[in-house]
Design a protein around this motif. Structure first.
Motif, short mmCIF file in Angstrom:
data_model
loop_
_atom_site.label_atom_id
_atom_site.label_comp_id
_atom_site.label_asym_id
_atom_site.label_seq_id
_atom_site.Cartn_x
_atom_site.Cartn_y
_atom_site.Cartn_z
N ARG A 218 0.84 -1.19 0.00
CA ARG A 218 0.00 0.00 0.00
C ARG A 218 0.88 1.24 0.00
NH1 ARG A 218 -5.31 0.20 -0.99
NH2 ARG A 218 -5.64 -1.55 0.44
N VAL A 219 0.60 2.18 -0.91
CA VAL A 219 1.41 3.39 -1.01
C VAL A 219 1.05 4.33 0.15
CG1 VAL A 219 1.99 5.40 -2.41
CG2 VAL A 219 1.59 3.18 -3.50
N ALA A 220 2.03 4.61 1.01
CA ALA A 220 1.80 5.44 2.19
C ALA A 220 2.02 6.92 1.93
CB ALA A 220 2.72 4.98 3.33
N ALA A 221 2.87 7.25 0.98
CA ALA A 221 3.10 8.63 0.57
C ALA A 221 3.81 8.58 -0.77
CB ALA A 221 3.94 9.40 1.59
N SER A 222 3.55 9.56 -1.65
CA SER A 222 4.08 9.47 -3.00
C SER A 222 4.42 10.82 -3.59
CB SER A 222 3.07 8.77 -3.91
OG SER A 222 3.57 8.70 -5.24
N ALA A 223 5.60 10.88 -4.22
CA ALA A 223 5.98 11.99 -5.08
C ALA A 223 6.07 11.49 -6.52
CB ALA A 223 7.31 12.59 -4.63
N ASP A 224 5.32 10.45 -6.82
CA ASP A 224 5.28 9.84 -8.15
C ASP A 224 3.83 9.78 -8.61
OD1 ASP A 224 5.33 8.28 -10.40
OD2 ASP A 224 6.52 6.66 -9.54
N PRO A 225 3.45 10.58 -9.61
CA PRO A 225 2.05 10.60 -10.04
C PRO A 225 1.55 9.28 -10.59
CG PRO A 225 3.43 11.87 -11.55
CD PRO A 225 4.28 11.54 -10.37
N ALA A 226 2.47 8.34 -10.89
CA ALA A 226 2.05 7.03 -11.37
C ALA A 226 1.67 6.09 -10.22
CB ALA A 226 3.17 6.39 -12.19
N HIS A 227 1.94 6.49 -8.97
CA HIS A 227 1.62 5.66 -7.81
C HIS A 227 0.98 6.56 -6.76
CE1 HIS A 227 4.68 3.24 -9.87
NE2 HIS A 227 4.04 2.22 -9.36
N HIS A 271 12.25 6.73 -15.02
CA HIS A 271 11.59 7.98 -15.41
C HIS A 271 12.32 9.16 -14.80
CE1 HIS A 271 8.33 5.53 -16.90
NE2 HIS A 271 8.27 4.92 -15.75
N PRO A 272 12.16 10.35 -15.37
CA PRO A 272 12.75 11.56 -14.78
C PRO A 272 12.01 11.96 -13.52
CG PRO A 272 11.40 12.13 -16.67
CD PRO A 272 11.48 10.62 -16.64
N ALA A 273 12.57 12.92 -12.80
CA ALA A 273 11.97 13.38 -11.56
C ALA A 273 10.53 13.85 -11.82
CB ALA A 273 12.78 14.52 -10.97
N ALA A 274 9.66 13.53 -10.82
CA ALA A 274 8.24 13.82 -10.98
C ALA A 274 7.90 15.26 -10.68
CB ALA A 274 7.43 12.90 -10.06
N GLY A 275 8.43 15.78 -9.57
CA GLY A 275 8.16 17.17 -9.20
C GLY A 275 6.83 17.38 -8.53
N GLY A 276 6.06 16.33 -8.31
CA GLY A 276 4.78 16.49 -7.63
C GLY A 276 4.45 15.27 -6.82
N ALA A 277 3.44 15.36 -5.99
CA ALA A 277 3.10 14.26 -5.09
C ALA A 277 1.79 13.64 -5.50
CB ALA A 277 2.99 14.79 -3.66
N GLY A 278 1.67 12.33 -5.24
CA GLY A 278 0.40 11.66 -5.44
C GLY A 278 -0.59 12.08 -4.38
N GLN A 279 -1.86 12.02 -4.71
CA GLN A 279 -2.91 12.40 -3.78
C GLN A 279 -3.68 11.16 -3.36
OE1 GLN A 279 -3.19 15.48 -2.57
NE2 GLN A 279 -1.36 15.92 -3.77
#
Length: 281
Positions: A218-227, A271-279
Motif C-alpha cells: 500500500r502506497v503510504a506517501a508518494s511523489a510519483d504521479p504514477a503511484h 523515469h525523470p523526476a516527478a516534481g509532484g506528489a500523489g494524492q
C-alpha cells in the motif's frame, strides 16, 4: 572532458575522479531519505513500545494476582498515554486494543486517547456492540491482524479511520504478549496529512520519482504521479525486502527499507523526476 594520455603525456596531478553513475547517486540519495523517514517513524514506534511495555506489565500483574483483567484496570495506562500524545508531534491517537475475550467484563475494548486540534486530549469511545456497529470486529484490520499473526511491528494504511477519528490515517502497531499469549496490540495513529508534511519534502528532492509502500504494498506517501497515495503496488514482495533489510535493484527500481521501520522507499529510475506528489485515492 579529458584529453588522450598518448597526446598529453602523464597527468600532472591525481587522475580526475570519474563521476558516479546516476544509479549510484540515486541509490545513495534514496538511502539517505529512507533513513530519515525511518527516524521520523521510529519516534512513533518508541511511543508504541512504551505503551506495549506498560500494558504487558499491567496485565501480567492481574495474572499474578490470580484474576482476569477488566477494562477498569486499563485506566492505569492513561497518564502515560497522555504524556506520549503531548510529546510526539506526529502522534494523533495512542492506546491499547484488547484481543476479544481478554477482559473479564467486556468482550472487546479500546483504551484509546486522541489529541484534538485545540490541543486537548479526549478518550475514544466507539460502539463495539456487533448488533449496532459495523466496526465492532476490529480483528480483521491490518493494524490488529498483522501483529497478531506475524509477531512483528506493522504500519497499516493509509485508510479512513472510521473507528476513531474519521481521518485518513496510518496506524503503527506492535503485539502485546503476556505469558506467551497474544493479548492485543499497542498502537498509535498518525494523520496522513501530518505524515506527508514530514516525508514529501524528502521524496521530492530525489532525482527520480519516489514513493513509500508498506509490507502489503500500500502506497503510504508518494511523489510519483504514477503511484497515488493509498493505491496498491502489485508484483513485488515488499515483505521479503523488509526481512532482508537491505536495498535492492529490481526492474529499473531501487527498493530501500526505511531503517527498521516496515516501509520501503521505491525510487523509479526508469523515469525523470516527478516534481509532484500523489494524492489520496
Amino acid at each position: 572532458m579529458g584529453t588522450s594520455p598518448a597526446l598529453a603525456g602523464p597527468p600532472a596531478g591525481p587522475p580526475a575522479r570519474t563521476p558516479a553513475p546516476a544509479v549510484t547517486r540515486g541509490a545513495r540519495a534514496a538511502a539517505r531519505a529512507a533513513a530519515r523517514v525511518g527516524r521520523a517513524l521510529e519516534a512513533v514506534f518508541e511511543a508504541v513500545a512504551e505503551t506495549r511495555a506498560e500494558t504487558a506489565a499491567l496485565l501480567a500483574q492481574a495474572v499474578a494476582d490470580g484474576r482476569r483483567p477488566v477494562s477498569a484496570d486499563l485506566a492505569a495506562l492513561r497518564p502515560g498515554l497522555h504524556r506520549r500524545l503531548a510529546r510526539h508531534e506526529l502522534v494523533s491517537g495512542i492506546g491499547f486494543v484488547a484481543a476479544p475475550g481478554l477482559l473479564g467484563d467486556v468482550p472487546a475494548w479500546l483504551e484509546w486517547w486522541q489529541s484534538t486540534g485545540e490541543g486537548e486530549v479526549r478518550p475514544t469511545l466507539p460502539d463495539l456492540d456487533p448488533g449496532r456497529s459495523a466496526y465492532a470486529d476490529y480483528t480483521h484490520w491490518d493494524w490488529f491482524a498483522l501483529p497478531r499473526d506475524t509477531g512483528r511491528r506493522t504500519v497499516a494504511g493509509p485508510y479512513v479511520d472510521y473507528l476513531c477519528s474519521d481521518e485518513y490515517s496510518l496506524t503503527l502497531s506492535e503485539p502485546v504478549v503476556v505469558a506467551g499469549r497474544f493479548a492485543g496490540v499497542a498502537a498509535a495513529d498518525v494523520y496522513l496529512r501530518h505524515f506527508e508534511a514530514a516525508v514529501l519534502p524528502l521524496l521530492r528532492t530525489l532525482p527520480q520519482p519516489a514513493y513509500l509502500v508498506s509490507a502489503r504494498g500500500r502506497v503510504a506517501a508518494s511523489a510519483d504521479p504514477a503511484h497515488l497515495t493509498g493505491s496498491l503496488t502489485r508484483g513485488t514482495d515488499f515483505t521479503t525486502v523488509l526481512v532482508k533489510a537491505r536495498a535492492t535493484a529490481r526492474n529499473g527500481r531501487i527498493l530501500v527499507p526505511c531503517a527498521g521501520v516496515p516501509l520501503v522507499l521505491v525510487l523509479d529510475e526508469r523515469h525523470p523526476a516527478a516534481g509532484g506528489a500523489g494524492q489520496p485515492a
